[in-house]
Structures are given as C-alpha cells and as structure tokens.
Write an enzyme that holds these catalytic residues in place. Structure first.
Site: not given
Lengths: 310, 298
Positions: B73, B90, B187
C-alpha cells in the site's frame, strides 16, 4: 590478568575445534561466523525486548499521569465526577466518526493467566460490564466481545445478572437503566427496564471461534447438500449468496472497529468473514485499564480515512 | 559538556557515527540520498550490500518464516510526495517488490504473497485501472522471462484471483507467467490479482459443493480442512502479514489465512520506501513472538 583470560578463551576454542573432529578450515570459519552471528542475533532480540518493555513502561507512566477513565464510571457520583463524566460524554459525541459496531478481542483464559495483559483485565464478567458501559457512553449500538475458547458463553447467566444490576452501566447511560440485548450462540436475553421498548440501546454479542471457521464450513456443507439434492445450482453460490447466508439475522453490519487487547498482534482465529473492512487497533499491557484502552481505540478510529479501494 | 576537537577519540567517534549513518541510510533508502553520481555511490552501494548480507546471515541464525504476505500500500501517495503520476508510483512499487523478493529469497523464505490489485480497485478511475492492467501485463511477462530473480533463484509465479474479471490480454499474460515458471522449485510468489478474501472463500464453498455433487467428497466429511484445501492460494497460512503506508486494516485480504495465528505488522512507510531495515525489524519481532504464537496454537 586480561592476557590470562584471553589465553583461556583461545585454548577453549582450540579444544572445541579439536573435539568436534577434523574439519576443513573453511567449514570451521563458517561455523565460527555462524556462532558470532547467533550471538549478535540474541543481542538484537534482547535489545528489541528491552525496547518494547520500555515503550510499555512509558505508556503506563503517561496514562497514570492522565485522566483515569475507569474512575469516572466506578467512582461515587460526586459533582466533580459528574462534571468529568459529562465532559467525557461530550468529547465522545464530538468525535467525527464512531463505529456502529465495535468488536473486542479478549485473550483466552490461559493467555491471561500467563501474560502481562492480565494486569489490564479483571475477570471476564467485569470486563463485559466495563465494555457495555463504555459502549453506552460512546453510543455504540452493537458490540461483539470475542474469546477464542468461548469462555464468555459459559458465564452467560452471570454476565446477564451483572448487567441487570450494574451501577456502572446505569452511570454510563445518564443514570437510567438501558435496554440491553445479550446474545451468545445458543442464548438470547433481553435485559430491559421497559418491556415495551423493542429496540435495544445496545446489542452485545458474545462471540467465539465457532462463529467463524466452523460456521463457514457448516454453510459449505448445507449448500453442498442443496446442490446434491438439486435445489441449488453450483453457479448460484456467489459471494452475495454466501454473505446473505452468513449475515446476522438481526442485520447488523460487520464491525468497523476491532479492538485487540493483547501484546501479541494475532487475531486468535477471529471470524474471518467479519474482518473485511474493519480497522484494527491493538492495545497492549501498557494501558492501565480497559476503559483507557477503549477510549484510545475510539480516538484513533475517529482519525482514520476509509477509501474503500479507491 | 564541551567537545575536545584535538583529541583522537572525538574524531573516531565522529567517523564511526558518520559511517553508521551512511550504512543505515543506505539500508533505509536506496542509495540515492547523495545528490550527485559520484564514485562514492558505488563504494557505499557495496558497503550496503555487504551489510545486508551480514544482517541476512544474522537473521538466519534464528527461525525464518515459511510464508510472508505483503499488502503493498502507498504507491500513489508515494508518487504524490515525489510530484509524479500515480502510474510512476506503481512502477516504483514494482521495483521495490523485486528487491523485497531478493531479500526473501536470501533469507530462505519459501512462500511470498503480495496483494497487487483488489477487486474493489476496479472502482478507481478508468485511466488508472487501464494503466495498472498494462503494467501488470508487461511486468508479468518481464518477470517470467527476463527477471534475474526467476532465472537465478527458480521463482515460481502464481497469479491468484478471480481472473474472469480481467481482460483477455491480462489473462494471457498471467497464464504465460505461470506456464513459464510452473516447473520452478524455488520461492513461490503468489500475486493476488484481482483478489478479495470473501471472493476466495465463496469460490472455495462453491468448489466444495461441486466436488460433493461429483462424488469426490462426501457431504458428511465437509469441514474446515475441506474448505481450506479449496482456497485459491495454495500456500501454508502466512506467518507474517505486513501492510505498509500506516493503514491498519486487512482490506479484505487473506482473511481466512491471516485471522488465525499470523503475526500482523502495520508499518508507517509507503511501499516503495519499504527497506531491508524494516524487514529486519519485522523478522526480529516475529522471532521474539514465535514461542508465544506456538504456545497459543497448542
């Protein structure tokens, strides 16, 4: 003397290396480095723990110097107390936003007994009484009190009896007896001064883990039965369908504010569906009383901005 | 208290303080706090890198979480503070995500989930939504094919969410990223896009009903475990949930998984500014709380 100590330490290291068997120099270096890093990590963890304790101590000192919220509702009705109570009530009424539905997560019994948070909390019945009083003072219409182990349901009758005769609750409601609806999973009791009043002044739900994950699993089973019997199509099981089925029959909204009374920032298996858009305030053992914790949470909630994804 | 500028220890203390500041500043912020591109930048970058490696080694002496989840956020507010457009925020957020994944991989964390786009983010302006979809399309393909992280560390990408709400182009990019990395064993990166926890739970309930109707599961056997196995995110429950930007809510993210015993951390810093320093503090806090969490699980 210092040289002797260093020599002994070095000798110990050499002996340990020998005793551990023959290993390549690189492996030994790696192990020594790992050992040093482990010591540093423990020191850092100790520093963090000391820092948290210090913060809690500072918080506790600050609240001691401030207004004692609990005394305003528990103390005798002197003129000074009445005036302060009115001031507090006006302050709460002036907050730009207040939750309609407040949920409070109380730690379970085994946690209270073992951890510092138990200092802030009295017995469970006392805690519900204090929370009810604060809910009435802040004009919160719906309050859910959650314990993971469902210990509140087991003391339902005691809680109802306490609320019926509570002076603290009456003081919070301007000296009148409020109309309280107390609800647990299998019991509902209306504690009201006047039986002709249908709308309770406050609705208190005693929640436990059963209101969350098991409810969703039970709903999945019911819907699966309906699909199996042909009464429902799987494509009809949408988010709206699930939300309607899970909704409280009294139509209350999900809690806007969740107050977590614990030093550990974990939700203790709180009903997940209810947490969608809730603000979370965590109050730890630094607070002196439950009343202080509720007041701080309400003040924090008043400042937040809800953007709803925009 | 006066300072004796002629004594060596005064200068030594100043030197140590300055070095510590540079290292901490370099950890807290990418190495751009020096206004000019000087050769010192490279030296300081190496010092920061070495310090990070040492701190990773220190952290690995304790327990490491298996699954960490991020609510990324603050990208737009970060862009506003830098006087840039929201899209630039972004993009900065994406670059920081790759850095965070690098740290997680170095620490040995096996599952990372990130909240990239919420279903109710579709209510934002059409321009912003379109820009985000374009960004997602490009970055998914970039991650799957050109990313050092995926190639070197064998990262597996899973795009989790209600993909029927996405355009065909974005769906194709998501499928491409998953297909390219499906055999990777490193991962696991769950990119929640577009996602909401209530949508995920409803999907799981629907799937349970379908499996009961097809005979795969008996209706008497439906319980929490059966529902949990049909959730979209196929990773263990997160050990840590981190939300940046100072907001203190879940915003309908991973509610089923996080409402159990997840250690929740709300950090008052925008996602593009989330640094290894913050990560270090979060992990140390979790390591301290781990024994209490295990006690409560029992």
């Amino acid at each position: 003397m210092t040289a002797v100590v260093w020599f002994i330490l070095l000798a110990l290291v050499v002996v340990l290396v020998r005793v551990s068997g023959y290993q390549s120099k690189w492996k030994v270096r790696q192990q020594l480095l790992d050992g040093a890093c482990a010591v540093v990590l423990r020191s850092v963890q100790l520093a963090f723990a000391v820092h948290h304790s210090f913060q809690a101590w500072v918080q506790n000192s600050l609240t001691q110097a401030g207004l004692d919220m609990q005394e305003l509702l528990q103390g005798d009705d002197t003129e000074a107390v009445l005036a302060k109570r009115q001031q507090l009530s006006d302050l709460l009424a002036s907050l730009p936003q207040r939750p309609e539905h407040l949920a409070v997560i109380l730690p379970e019994v085994k946690v209270r007994e073992n951890e510092a948070i138990g200092n802030m909390l009295a017995g469970e019945v006392d805690d519900v009484e204090v929370l009810c009083a604060w809910g009435l003072l802040a004009k919160i219409s719906h309050m859910s009190i959650y314990t993971r182990d469902d210990s509140l349901s087991r003391t339902f009758d005691s809680i109802a009896g306490r609320l019926r005769n509570s002076k603290m609750v009456a003081r919070a409601f301007d000296g009148r007896t409020p109309n309280i609806c107390l609800e647990a999973k299998a019991q509902v009791e209306h504690i009201c001064a006047h039986s002709d009043s249908s709308q309770p002044d406050i609705h208190i739900c005693l929640w436990s883990r059963d209101h969350g994950y098991p409810s969703i699993a039970k709903l999945a089973q019911e819907l699966a039965r309906e699909v199996q019997s042909g009464a429902l199509s799987p494509t009809a099981i949408t988010e709206a369908c699930v939300a309607n089925r899970l909704q409280d029959l009294r139509g209350c909204k999900h809690p806007e504010l969740v107050l977590l009374l614990d030093d550990l920032p974990c939700m203790s298996e709180f009903p997940p569906w209810q947490l969608q858009n809730s603000e979370l305030v965590q109050i730890g053992s630094g607070e002196r009383s439950l009343g202080d914790a509720v007041f701080r949470a309400l003040v924090r909630f008043a400042k937040i901005e809800m953007r709803w994804g925009k | 208290m006066s300072v004796d500028v002629h004594s060596w220890y005064t200068w030594a203390a100043l030197f140590v303080t300055l070095t510590a500041y540079i290292i901490v500043a370099g950890l807290r912020k990418p190495i751009s706090f020096l206004p000019f591109h000087t050769p010192c930048n490279k030296v300081l970058a190496n010092v920061s890198q070495t310090t990070r490696l040492v701190l990773v080694r220190i952290l690995r002496q304790g327990h490491i979480p298996a699954h960490i989840s991020f609510i990324m956020d603050g990208n737009r507010r970060y862009a506003r503070t830098q006087h840039l457009k929201a899209t630039s925020g972004h993009i900065s957020g994406f670059h920081n995500l790759t850095r965070v994944l690098d740290w997680c991989n170095a620490l040995g964390i096996t599952h990372v989930s990130v909240f990239a786009f919420a279903i109710n983010n579709f209510t934002r302006s059409a321009d912003e939504v379109e820009a985000l979809m374009d960004l997602a399309t490009n970055k998914l393909r970039e991650l799957a094919t050109k990313s050092e992280l995926v190639k070197k560390h064998n990262v597996r990408i899973c795009v989790v969410g209600n993909r029927s709400m996405l355009s065909e182009e974005v769906q194709r990019a998501a499928e491409f990223a998953e297909e390219e990395t499906k055999n990777n064993t490193g991962l696991r990166l769950n990119i929640c896009f577009p996602y909401s926890a209530t949508d995920e739970i409803s999907f799981a309930v629907q799937k349970v009903a379908e499996d009961v109707a097809s005979g795969e599961v008996r209706v008497e056997d439906v319980d929490e475990r059966v529902v949990a196995d049909r959730l979209r995110i196929k990773s263990p429950d997160p050990d840590i949930l981190v939300r940046t930007s100072g907001q203190v809510r879940f915003s309908n993210y991973m509610l089923w998984q996080s409402a159990k015993h997840t250690h929740i951390q709300f950090i008052d810093v925008f996602w593009p500014n989330f640094s290894f320093f913050h990560m270090f503090c979060i992990l140390v806090s979790w390591q301290l709380a781990r024994s209490q969490i295990s006690y409560r699980k029992a």
